[in-house]
Design an enzyme around this catalytic site. Structure first.
Site, PDB file in Angstrom:
ATOM      1  N   GLU A   1       0.833  -1.100  -0.040  1.00 31.58           N
ATOM      2  CA  GLU A   1       0.057  -0.052   0.002  1.00 31.58           C
ATOM      3  C   GLU A   1       0.815   1.385   0.089  1.00 31.58           C
ATOM      4  OE1 GLU A   1      -2.362   2.760   3.025  1.00 31.58           O
ATOM      5  OE2 GLU A   1      -2.540   0.718   3.479  1.00 31.58           O
TER       6      GLU A   1
ATOM      7  N   CYS B   1      -3.248   7.747   5.160  1.00 31.29           N
ATOM      8  CA  CYS B   1      -2.985   7.441   3.506  1.00 31.29           C
ATOM      9  C   CYS B   1      -4.497   7.949   2.982  1.00 31.29           C
ATOM     10  CB  CYS B   1      -2.654   5.800   3.412  1.00 31.29           C
ATOM     11  SG  CYS B   1      -3.725   4.940   4.431  1.00 31.29           S
TER      12      CYS B   1
END
Length: 513
Positions: A248, A285
């Site tokens: 990720e 994020c």
């Protein structure tokens, strides 16, 4: 085995070159941990659903039992505050318990049986297929979630649930916490009956690079920067036996707001945006990093003023690590240097000047022409409390600009019932793994249906790293042809098959017990 260096996402606090609380792991020690994981792997793979669920719940209970101790260490190393950290421990233990229910429910196995049919042309053998653990998994901790995406976080929980031992690479931003968490969880697993070698920890950049290249490791999970993740991805896929690397990485998380939405609820949208991009000092994020607003009328200028007003009085805060603290002013200065960019709120810090202890929110503005011309400059993720408003002129202009947006974890659309947004929605669902129609993207529910992943550079795969289906990353399919019943894995034997969701001869059946 060669050891290739790669950049870390943050710089460690050091004493004589070694992270505080954790000495770098030697090659010999890594080999020993890998050997133990290899011995533990077949035991995990053969464990029953009840056994594996018990082990996961034991780890969750141990984290909750040591909550106060762990929060103190985490706050000293990350400065995230006790309230945030206590909630994160709860999320982390909750993830472990969720995966215990996933294991017990059984559909994750994707069990399928086709009975033999000698009358078929050609004759068909009996085939039984299921998913099984890949083997020992490497997990790389993240800086911004010292519990939920760290030693006992979602990657570890889903890998264990899939039936795999785990070796974690500690993040240099919270080394003492990593060591203590690993001690607690490893002890809880073995006390509950799991084999030695179920969970281990390594520290140091070289150990991390060697870990992803170690022949025992069969898959890796990572959360961090594009640069650091890409370097590890290349190591994983460049092995003589390439392994899947589930990273990720970066995400700008585009937001589209229509004129009608601003007219109907502009104040609420402005305050919601500010709350979202400043949450956790902009170190999520899923932070909304680029926001498309209509120019003119109840559009860009008016909404920009509302956002600037909402930012006033919002406190900044310290960033997680020295590396992030240094990178934040550099990132904002890089954006602000574009001739199209104006500053709506906050101050662009000078990269070479002494930086304050607390990063302050910054709101920038540009337009679609600049974004289309220079996406590599204006659509680069900047970790910290900053967002970029982009003014668009009509649907065609908006769609052209959205095509320049890189793959993201999320995309958000704020519109009204009368808006024609079908084309916008088509682009957004191509660009992101989760599309929101209300609220803001910060905050990721840990559920069966969650998707936390998107096209590159958001992730290196199509899978989620949050929620029940994150388990799929650490499983592989195996089919058994004409196998004697006593040699089949237990879930594929008729007696146990009836107790889990499965498909037989093309017909989907629910569990009966």
């Amino acid at each position: 085995m060669s050891i290739t260096t790669s950049p870390e996402t943050t710089s460690p606090e050091t004493t004589g070159g070694a992270p505080i609380g954790a000495e770098p792991t030697s090659a010999a020690r890594l080999d020993e941990l890998a050997r133990r994981a290899a011995v533990a792997a077949p035991i995990w793979r053969a464990s029953t659903a009840a056994e594996r669920a018990t082990w996961l719940r034991a780890a969750a209970d141990a984290l909750d039992a040591h909550l106060d101790e762990l929060v103190v260490i985490a706050d000293e190393e990350t400065r995230l505050g006790a309230v945030r950290l206590r909630g994160e421990v709860g999320r982390t233990s909750g993830q472990l318990r969720l995966f215990a229910t996933v294991v017990e429910e059984g559909s994750y196995l994707e069990a399928i049986v086709d009975d033999a049919d000698p009358t078929a042309t050609p004759p068909r053998p009996e085939l039984r297929r299921m998913l099984t653990g890949v083997g020992p998994v490497a997990v790389f901790s993240a800086s911004n979630f010292p519990f939920a995406f760290s030693v006992a976080g979602g990657d570890t929980a889903s890998a264990l649930a899939a039936g795999n031992p785990v070796i974690v690479k500690a993040h240099s931003g919270h080394p003492r916490l990593s060591v203590r968490t690993a001690e607690i969880v490893a002890a809880a697993l073995t006390s509950a009956g799991a084999p030695e070698g179920s969970l281990a920890l390594v520290t140091g950049r070289e150990a991390g690079n060697a870990l992803v290249q170690h022949p025992v490791i069969q898959a890796a999970g990572f959360t961090g920067s594009v640069g650091g993740g890409r370097a590890l991805f290349d190591l994983a896929t460049g092995r003589p036996d390439p392994i899947p690397f589930y990273g990720e990485l970066g995400s700008v998380n585009p937001v589209v707001i229509t004129s009608a939405a601003i007219t109907a609820r502009g104040d609420a949208l402005a305050s919601g945006l500010v709350s979202s991009f400043t949450l956790g000092v902009g170190q999520f994020c899923t932070k909304p990093g680029v926001v498309f607003v209509p120019r003119g009328g109840a559009g860009g200028a008016e909404f920009g003023a509302l956002v600037a007003q909402a930012v006033q009085g919002v406190a900044g805060g310290p960033l997680l690590t020295d590396r992030i603290t240094e990178a934040f002013p550099e990132g904002i200065a890089h954006l602000a240097a574009d001739p199209s960019v104006s500053i709506l709120a906050g101050t662009v810090p000078t990269p070479d000047a002494a930086q304050p202890d607390a990063a302050q929110p910054v709101v920038l503005a540009t337009d679609t022409a600049a974004v289309i011309a220079r996406p590599e400059v204006l659509l680069e993720e900047c970790f910290g409390p900053v967002t970029l408003l982009v003014a668009y002129d009509g649907p065609d202009d908006l769609l052209a600009a959205l095509e320049s947006v890189p793959g993201s974890l999320t995309a958000t659309l704020h519109s009204e019932p009368g808006d024609d947004v079908a084309d916008v929605l088509e682009v957004l669902q191509r660009k992101a793994g989760r599309v929101l129609f209300a609220g803001w993207p910060t905050g990721v529910a840990v559920t069966w249906s969650q998707q936390h992943g998107g096209p590159w550079p958001a992730t290196t795969s199509l899978h989620t790293s949050v929620g029940a289906t994150a388990i799929r990353r650490f499983l592989r399919p195996v089919a058994f042809q004409d196998a004697p019943a006593h040699l089949l894995p237990a879930p594929l034997r008729d007696a146990e098959l009836a107790g889990i969701p499965h498909r037989r001869n093309g017909v989907l059946s629910s569990a009966t017990g």
